[in-house]
Scaffold this motif. Structure first.
Motif, PDB file in Angstrom:
ATOM      1  N   CYS A 198       0.822  -1.214   0.000  1.00  0.00           N
ATOM      2  CA  CYS A 198       0.000   0.000   0.000  1.00  0.00           C
ATOM      3  C   CYS A 198       0.857   1.264   0.000  1.00  0.00           C
ATOM      4  O   CYS A 198       0.396   2.319  -0.411  1.00  0.00           O
ATOM      5  CB  CYS A 198      -0.947   0.009   1.198  1.00  0.00           C
ATOM      6  SG  CYS A 198      -0.106   0.090   2.792  1.00  0.00           S
ATOM      7  N   GLY A 199       2.090   1.171   0.473  1.00  0.00           N
ATOM      8  CA  GLY A 199       2.995   2.319   0.476  1.00  0.00           C
ATOM      9  C   GLY A 199       2.859   3.215   1.690  1.00  0.00           C
ATOM     10  O   GLY A 199       3.513   4.249   1.773  1.00  0.00           O
ATOM     11  N   SER A 200       2.034   2.855   2.642  1.00  0.00           N
ATOM     12  CA  SER A 200       1.837   3.675   3.832  1.00  0.00           C
ATOM     13  C   SER A 200       3.142   3.851   4.606  1.00  0.00           C
ATOM     14  O   SER A 200       3.451   4.948   5.066  1.00  0.00           O
ATOM     15  CB  SER A 200       0.768   3.035   4.720  1.00  0.00           C
ATOM     16  OG  SER A 200       0.593   3.786   5.891  1.00  0.00           O
ATOM     17  N   CYS A 201       3.909   2.788   4.726  1.00  0.00           N
ATOM     18  CA  CYS A 201       5.176   2.861   5.461  1.00  0.00           C
ATOM     19  C   CYS A 201       6.163   3.783   4.763  1.00  0.00           C
ATOM     20  O   CYS A 201       6.857   4.585   5.399  1.00  0.00           O
ATOM     21  CB  CYS A 201       5.774   1.469   5.634  1.00  0.00           C
ATOM     22  SG  CYS A 201       6.015   0.585   4.081  1.00  0.00           S
ATOM     23  N   ALA A 202       6.243   3.713   3.434  1.00  0.00           N
ATOM     24  CA  ALA A 202       7.177   4.549   2.675  1.00  0.00           C
ATOM     25  C   ALA A 202       6.774   6.016   2.743  1.00  0.00           C
ATOM     26  O   ALA A 202       7.631   6.899   2.806  1.00  0.00           O
ATOM     27  CB  ALA A 202       7.237   4.084   1.228  1.00  0.00           C
ATOM     28  N   ASN A 203       5.474   6.293   2.775  1.00  0.00           N
ATOM     29  CA  ASN A 203       5.002   7.679   2.850  1.00  0.00           C
ATOM     30  C   ASN A 203       5.287   8.313   4.199  1.00  0.00           C
ATOM     31  O   ASN A 203       5.547   9.508   4.281  1.00  0.00           O
ATOM     32  CB  ASN A 203       3.509   7.754   2.552  1.00  0.00           C
ATOM     33  CG  ASN A 203       3.187   7.453   1.113  1.00  0.00           C
ATOM     34  OD1 ASN A 203       4.041   7.575   0.239  1.00  0.00           O
ATOM     35  ND2 ASN A 203       1.967   7.033   0.859  1.00  0.00           N
ATOM     36  N   LEU A 204       5.222   7.521   5.280  1.00  0.00           N
ATOM     37  CA  LEU A 204       5.376   8.079   6.619  1.00  0.00           C
ATOM     38  C   LEU A 204       6.809   8.071   7.145  1.00  0.00           C
ATOM     39  O   LEU A 204       7.077   8.681   8.166  1.00  0.00           O
ATOM     40  CB  LEU A 204       4.475   7.336   7.608  1.00  0.00           C
ATOM     41  CG  LEU A 204       3.001   7.678   7.501  1.00  0.00           C
ATOM     42  CD1 LEU A 204       2.197   6.820   8.457  1.00  0.00           C
ATOM     43  CD2 LEU A 204       2.758   9.132   7.780  1.00  0.00           C
ATOM     44  N   CYS A 205       7.713   7.385   6.484  1.00  0.00           N
ATOM     45  CA  CYS A 205       9.086   7.273   6.974  1.00  0.00           C
ATOM     46  C   CYS A 205       9.744   8.650   7.019  1.00  0.00           C
ATOM     47  O   CYS A 205       9.872   9.313   5.986  1.00  0.00           O
ATOM     48  CB  CYS A 205       9.892   6.331   6.077  1.00  0.00           C
ATOM     49  SG  CYS A 205      11.582   6.099   6.659  1.00  0.00           S
ATOM     50  N   PRO A 206      10.178   9.113   8.208  1.00  0.00           N
ATOM     51  CA  PRO A 206      10.764  10.450   8.293  1.00  0.00           C
ATOM     52  C   PRO A 206      12.122  10.565   7.604  1.00  0.00           C
ATOM     53  O   PRO A 206      12.499  11.643   7.162  1.00  0.00           O
ATOM     54  CB  PRO A 206      10.895  10.698   9.803  1.00  0.00           C
ATOM     55  CG  PRO A 206      10.907   9.347  10.416  1.00  0.00           C
ATOM     56  CD  PRO A 206      10.106   8.466   9.518  1.00  0.00           C
ATOM     57  N   LYS A 207      12.859   9.496   7.485  1.00  0.00           N
ATOM     58  CA  LYS A 207      14.179   9.526   6.848  1.00  0.00           C
ATOM     59  C   LYS A 207      14.134   9.060   5.395  1.00  0.00           C
ATOM     60  O   LYS A 207      15.164   8.999   4.732  1.00  0.00           O
ATOM     61  CB  LYS A 207      15.174   8.661   7.635  1.00  0.00           C
ATOM     62  CG  LYS A 207      15.423   9.155   9.041  1.00  0.00           C
ATOM     63  CD  LYS A 207      16.004  10.553   8.997  1.00  0.00           C
ATOM     64  CE  LYS A 207      16.268  11.066  10.404  1.00  0.00           C
ATOM     65  NZ  LYS A 207      16.788  12.412  10.412  1.00  0.00           N
ATOM     66  N   LYS A 208      12.944   8.700   4.909  1.00  0.00           N
ATOM     67  CA  LYS A 208      12.741   8.238   3.529  1.00  0.00           C
ATOM     68  C   LYS A 208      13.665   7.080   3.168  1.00  0.00           C
ATOM     69  O   LYS A 208      14.196   7.003   2.068  1.00  0.00           O
ATOM     70  CB  LYS A 208      12.910   9.392   2.527  1.00  0.00           C
ATOM     71  CG  LYS A 208      11.971  10.552   2.762  1.00  0.00           C
ATOM     72  CD  LYS A 208      10.536  10.114   2.644  1.00  0.00           C
ATOM     73  CE  LYS A 208       9.584  11.260   2.910  1.00  0.00           C
ATOM     74  NZ  LYS A 208       8.280  10.835   3.304  1.00  0.00           N
ATOM     75  N   CYS A 209      13.855   6.170   4.122  1.00  0.00           N
ATOM     76  CA  CYS A 209      14.694   4.996   3.867  1.00  0.00           C
ATOM     77  C   CYS A 209      13.890   3.835   3.297  1.00  0.00           C
ATOM     78  O   CYS A 209      14.467   2.848   2.856  1.00  0.00           O
ATOM     79  CB  CYS A 209      15.441   4.571   5.128  1.00  0.00           C
ATOM     80  SG  CYS A 209      14.378   4.051   6.465  1.00  0.00           S
ATOM     81  N   LEU A 210      12.567   3.945   3.273  1.00  0.00           N
ATOM     82  CA  LEU A 210      11.719   2.918   2.669  1.00  0.00           C
ATOM     83  C   LEU A 210      11.236   3.420   1.314  1.00  0.00           C
ATOM     84  O   LEU A 210      10.895   4.590   1.165  1.00  0.00           O
ATOM     85  CB  LEU A 210      10.501   2.624   3.545  1.00  0.00           C
ATOM     86  CG  LEU A 210      10.786   1.955   4.880  1.00  0.00           C
ATOM     87  CD1 LEU A 210       9.520   1.845   5.695  1.00  0.00           C
ATOM     88  CD2 LEU A 210      11.391   0.597   4.679  1.00  0.00           C
ATOM     89  N   SER A 211      11.213   2.523   0.345  1.00  0.00           N
ATOM     90  CA  SER A 211      10.725   2.894  -0.981  1.00  0.00           C
ATOM     91  C   SER A 211      10.034   1.699  -1.616  1.00  0.00           C
ATOM     92  O   SER A 211      10.294   0.554  -1.262  1.00  0.00           O
ATOM     93  CB  SER A 211      11.874   3.374  -1.864  1.00  0.00           C
ATOM     94  OG  SER A 211      12.845   2.361  -1.982  1.00  0.00           O
ATOM     95  N   ILE A 212       9.159   2.001  -2.561  1.00  0.00           N
ATOM     96  CA  ILE A 212       8.482   0.950  -3.321  1.00  0.00           C
ATOM     97  C   ILE A 212       9.228   0.817  -4.639  1.00  0.00           C
ATOM     98  O   ILE A 212       9.339   1.764  -5.405  1.00  0.00           O
ATOM     99  CB  ILE A 212       7.000   1.272  -3.541  1.00  0.00           C
ATOM    100  CG1 ILE A 212       6.290   1.324  -2.197  1.00  0.00           C
ATOM    101  CG2 ILE A 212       6.366   0.258  -4.455  1.00  0.00           C
ATOM    102  CD1 ILE A 212       4.820   1.593  -2.275  1.00  0.00           C
ATOM    103  N   VAL A 213       9.763  -0.375  -4.877  1.00  0.00           N
ATOM    104  CA  VAL A 213      10.563  -0.659  -6.062  1.00  0.00           C
ATOM    105  C   VAL A 213       9.731  -1.499  -7.024  1.00  0.00           C
ATOM    106  O   VAL A 213       9.154  -2.510  -6.613  1.00  0.00           O
ATOM    107  CB  VAL A 213      11.846  -1.430  -5.650  1.00  0.00           C
ATOM    108  CG1 VAL A 213      12.678  -1.781  -6.856  1.00  0.00           C
ATOM    109  CG2 VAL A 213      12.639  -0.625  -4.651  1.00  0.00           C
TER     110      VAL A 213
END
Length: 184
Positions: free
Chosen positions: A82-97
């Motif tokens: 869903c991308g919720s984790c990537a959107n909320l990550c303050p350091k932007k270390c999560l991404s959808i590949v």
């Protein structure tokens, strides 16, 4: 009746003989992913601060973060991309590949060890510091803190930080409407 079926089959067979194949030669050509494909979650472990926002925002509970062990775990079978984790990550270390994850026969969790953070030149990681003249004690910083490290009492005008709980994510500083919080 049988002759018509044979002729229909013969026509299809002849058509397929002289047309290009419908499939691609995947191992020899790169895969073409559909335009709106969600992909899968990847983490840049070097940037992760173990704040746990991804874990709390995951609707299926597919992510878990263990600060004491220094691990980040995802159950790929439970993840709905869903991308919720990537959107909320303050350091932007999560991404959808884009692309698919490697298939597996068993439902397994993928655990990634997070590297120990090197101390900055000053010795300790940056922590939020509040300027009492600029603060209006709106409690927005306390609401945004993923670890609950900030307490604000509007009545007695007290702002308190629990330093061991703080992960230095900077969400409190970025959410302050009066810019009364700085990371020092």
């Amino acid at each position: 009746m049988n002759d018509t079926k044979i002729f229909a089959y013969a026509r299809t067979a002849m058509k397929n003989l002289f047309h290009k194949p419908a499939t691609t030669s995947y191992p020899f050509e790169p895969a073409q992913f559909p335009e709106r494909m969600r992909g899968h979650i990847e983490i840049d472990a070097a940037e992760c601060i173990s704040c746990g926002l991804c874990m709390r925002s995951c609707p299926t509970g597919a992510i878990s973060v263990d600060r004491t062990a220094g691990t980040w775990t995802i159950n790929r079978f439970d993840c709905v991309q869903c991308g919720s984790c990537a959107n909320l990550c303050p350091k932007k270390c999560l991404s959808i590949v884009p692309g698919y994850t490697k298939p597996d026969r068993h439902k397994a969790k993928e655990t990634i060890s997070l590297p120990k953070k090197a101390q900055p030149a000053g010795g300790a990681p940056q922590k939020p510091a509040m300027n009492p003249e600029a603060c209006v004690y709106c409690t927005l910083c306390a609401k945004k803190c993923p670890q609950g490290a900030i307490e604000v009492d509007r009545g007695s005008r007290i702002w308190k930080l629990d330093a061991p709980k703080c992960v230095s994510c900077g969400l409190c500083a970025s959410s302050c409407p009066k810019k009364a919080i700085e990371m020092k």
